[in-house]
Design a protein around this motif. Structure first.
Motif, mmCIF file in Angstrom:
data_model
loop_
_atom_site.group_PDB
_atom_site.id
_atom_site.type_symbol
_atom_site.label_atom_id
_atom_site.label_comp_id
_atom_site.label_asym_id
_atom_site.label_seq_id
_atom_site.Cartn_x
_atom_site.Cartn_y
_atom_site.Cartn_z
ATOM 1 N N ASP A 262 0.692 -1.188 0.126
ATOM 2 C CA ASP A 262 0.226 -0.051 -0.063
ATOM 3 C C ASP A 262 0.821 1.251 0.093
ATOM 4 O O ASP A 262 0.400 2.251 0.452
ATOM 5 N N VAL A 263 2.013 1.055 -0.637
ATOM 6 C CA VAL A 263 2.797 2.323 -0.641
ATOM 7 C C VAL A 263 2.546 3.217 -1.812
ATOM 8 O O VAL A 263 2.525 4.413 -1.913
ATOM 9 N N ILE A 264 2.003 2.550 -2.987
ATOM 10 C CA ILE A 264 1.476 3.150 -4.305
ATOM 11 C C ILE A 264 0.363 2.607 -4.544
ATOM 12 O O ILE A 264 0.173 1.204 -4.233
ATOM 13 N N ASP A 265 -0.416 3.205 -5.569
ATOM 14 C CA ASP A 265 -1.650 2.557 -6.218
ATOM 15 C C ASP A 265 -1.599 2.577 -7.612
ATOM 16 O O ASP A 265 -1.475 3.603 -8.403
ATOM 17 N N THR A 266 -0.883 1.316 -7.978
ATOM 18 C CA THR A 266 -0.847 1.201 -9.507
ATOM 19 C C THR A 266 -1.267 -0.049 -9.957
ATOM 20 O O THR A 266 -1.810 -0.905 -9.234
ATOM 21 N N VAL A 267 -1.234 -0.145 -11.172
ATOM 22 C CA VAL A 267 -1.746 -1.471 -11.886
ATOM 23 C C VAL A 267 -0.427 -2.758 -11.741
ATOM 24 O O VAL A 267 0.602 -2.410 -11.929
#
Length: 227
Positions: A121-126
């Motif tokens: 949950d550090v980044i929100d990417t595909v």
């Protein structure tokens, strides 16, 4: 994909179990290709770590497993970094297929980092690991194809060289047999010459000397009686 009705906990444990199990296998693949660049002791370390996390995936509560994931991801990042460095070292040493594997591995590494940061949950990417793994598998297949092609060429060269050596060996054996026959012939001729020389020379001299001795022996008593 295959069991859409499976419960979420089973799916969660399944993908984590596969993730934990593949860690030492991937390292063993590289070590089998480049044993001088990939250390043996790391194989044992990764096997221990993988075994611990496989047990967690099978028996530990999901909350415990989720708290243990960041540590595994850190170990995985360290392993991936070491693998990239070892592949770069193999490429510098001109190991066969190292450049191909390094390119595929770097792309897979970037996709893995993206998905690990996403999982934390550090980044929100595909999620991109499936793309990275496809590229990575193509790189592995290409590197292995190049290696097997070179091996087949080496086998053909060795077979051709062996055939030439067999021809040379047969020629050498034939020449050795000829020389042995020649030695036997020369030896027999020399023995025949010596036998003839003894018969025509020494034997005749000895026979003449014996006849002279016999004649002298017959004359000697007559001369003694005249005296």
């Amino acid at each position: 994909l295959f069991w859409p009705e499976a419960p979420g906990e089973l799916l969660q444990r399944t993908w984590q179990l596969c993730l934990f199990a593949v860690t030492p296998v991937a390292y063993l693949f590289y070590r089998s290709l480049y044993p001088e660049e990939f250390a043996r002791w790391i194989t044992a370390l990764l096997a221990v770590v993988s075994g611990i996390y496989i047990l967690l995936a099978l028996f530990a509560p999901l909350a415990v497993l989720e708290r243990a994931l960041p540590v595994f991801f850190l170990i995985t990042l360290a392993r991936l970094g070491y693998t990239a460095w070892a592949l770069w070292l193999a490429m510098r040493r001109r190991r066969e297929g190292a450049l191909i594997l390094l390119n595929g591995f770097v792309l897979m590494l970037l996709c893995s980092i993206n998905d690990m940061l996403n999982g934390l949950d550090v980044i929100d990417t595909v999620l991109t690991i499936h793309i990275g793994m496809i590229i990575y598998m193509f790189a592995q297949a290409l590197a292995l194809a190049v290696r097997f092609s070179r091996l087949f060429d080496s086998v053909e060269e060795l077979s051709s060289e062996l055939a030439h050596k067999n021809v040379a060996l047969h020629a050498e054996i034939a020449e050795r047999n000829r020389l042995q026959q020649e030695v036997v012939t020369v030896s027999e001729e020399e023995r025949r010459r010596m036998s003839q020389s003894l018969h025509d020379g020494l034997c005749q001299l000895l026979t003449g000397a014996r006849l002279q001795c016999a004649a002298i022996a017959r004359r000697w008593p007559a001369e003694r009686s005249d005296e």
